[in-house]
Write a protein that holds these residues in place. Structure first.
Motif, short mmCIF file in Angstrom:
data_model
loop_
_atom_site.label_atom_id
_atom_site.label_comp_id
_atom_site.label_asym_id
_atom_site.label_seq_id
_atom_site.Cartn_x
_atom_site.Cartn_y
_atom_site.Cartn_z
N TRP A 261 -5.12 -9.82 31.60
CA TRP A 261 -5.36 -8.45 31.16
C TRP A 261 -6.34 -7.64 32.00
CZ3 TRP A 261 -1.74 -6.96 28.12
CH2 TRP A 261 -1.11 -7.88 27.28
N ILE B 216 -6.06 -3.65 32.70
CA ILE B 216 -7.01 -2.71 32.09
C ILE B 216 -7.62 -1.82 33.17
CG2 ILE B 216 -9.24 -2.51 30.92
CD1 ILE B 216 -8.44 -5.14 29.40
N ARG C 25 -5.12 -0.29 23.12
CA ARG C 25 -4.26 -1.15 22.29
C ARG C 25 -2.82 -0.65 22.30
NH1 ARG C 25 -5.63 -4.25 17.78
NH2 ARG C 25 -3.47 -4.90 18.02
N ILE D 107 -1.47 -7.33 23.46
CA ILE D 107 -2.82 -7.89 23.49
C ILE D 107 -3.40 -7.86 22.07
CG2 ILE D 107 -4.05 -5.72 23.96
CD1 ILE D 107 -5.85 -7.27 25.89
N LEU E 259 -8.63 -8.02 23.67
CA LEU E 259 -9.02 -6.75 24.31
C LEU E 259 -10.52 -6.55 24.24
CD1 LEU E 259 -8.31 -4.16 25.77
CD2 LEU E 259 -7.82 -3.12 23.54
#
Length: 115
Positions: A21, A25, A41, A47, A52
């Motif tokens: 991730w 991100i 989200r 996720i 997160l």
């Protein structure tokens, strides 16, 4: 993150941005600017909230993401790339270009195999 002076630079970099991730991100924050938690989200529906939260905390702790808290009701928190995080943008773009090239080569390989 605690860093060893003799640590391999690639190992250090992977420890900062590795995982499923973190790069995504960082890429989204670069492409779409400052985001709130729930906006992230929605961008990443697969996720979990816990993951997160953990990834954002690690990115913030490592100085790659800035977290801004607004004192209002309900509380508002925004995430954006820090100056250090922005220094990764050329690398993110190279990874994107590499992925596009790889995907195209893979398509050509599959097409050749079908002949």
């Amino acid at each position: 993150m605690e860093q060893s002076e003799g640590q391999c630079p690639v190992e250090l970099t992977v420890s900062l941005i590795g995982g499923k991730w973190k790069l995504l991100i960082l890429y989204q924050l670069d492409n779409h600017g400052t985001k709130r938690f729930n906006e992230l989200r929605r961008i990443f529906p697969d996720i979990t909230q816990r993951t997160l939260t953990r990834q954002l905390r690690e990115l913030e702790s490592d100085g790659l993401v800035d977290r801004k808290i607004f004192t209002e009701i309900p509380p508002k928190v925004e995430y954006s790339l820090s100056e250090t995080g922005r220094s990764l943008v050329p690398i993110l773009l190279q990874l994107k270009d590499w992925g596009i090239s790889y995907r195209e080569q893979d398509r050509l390989r599959v097409r050749d195999e079908l002949k």
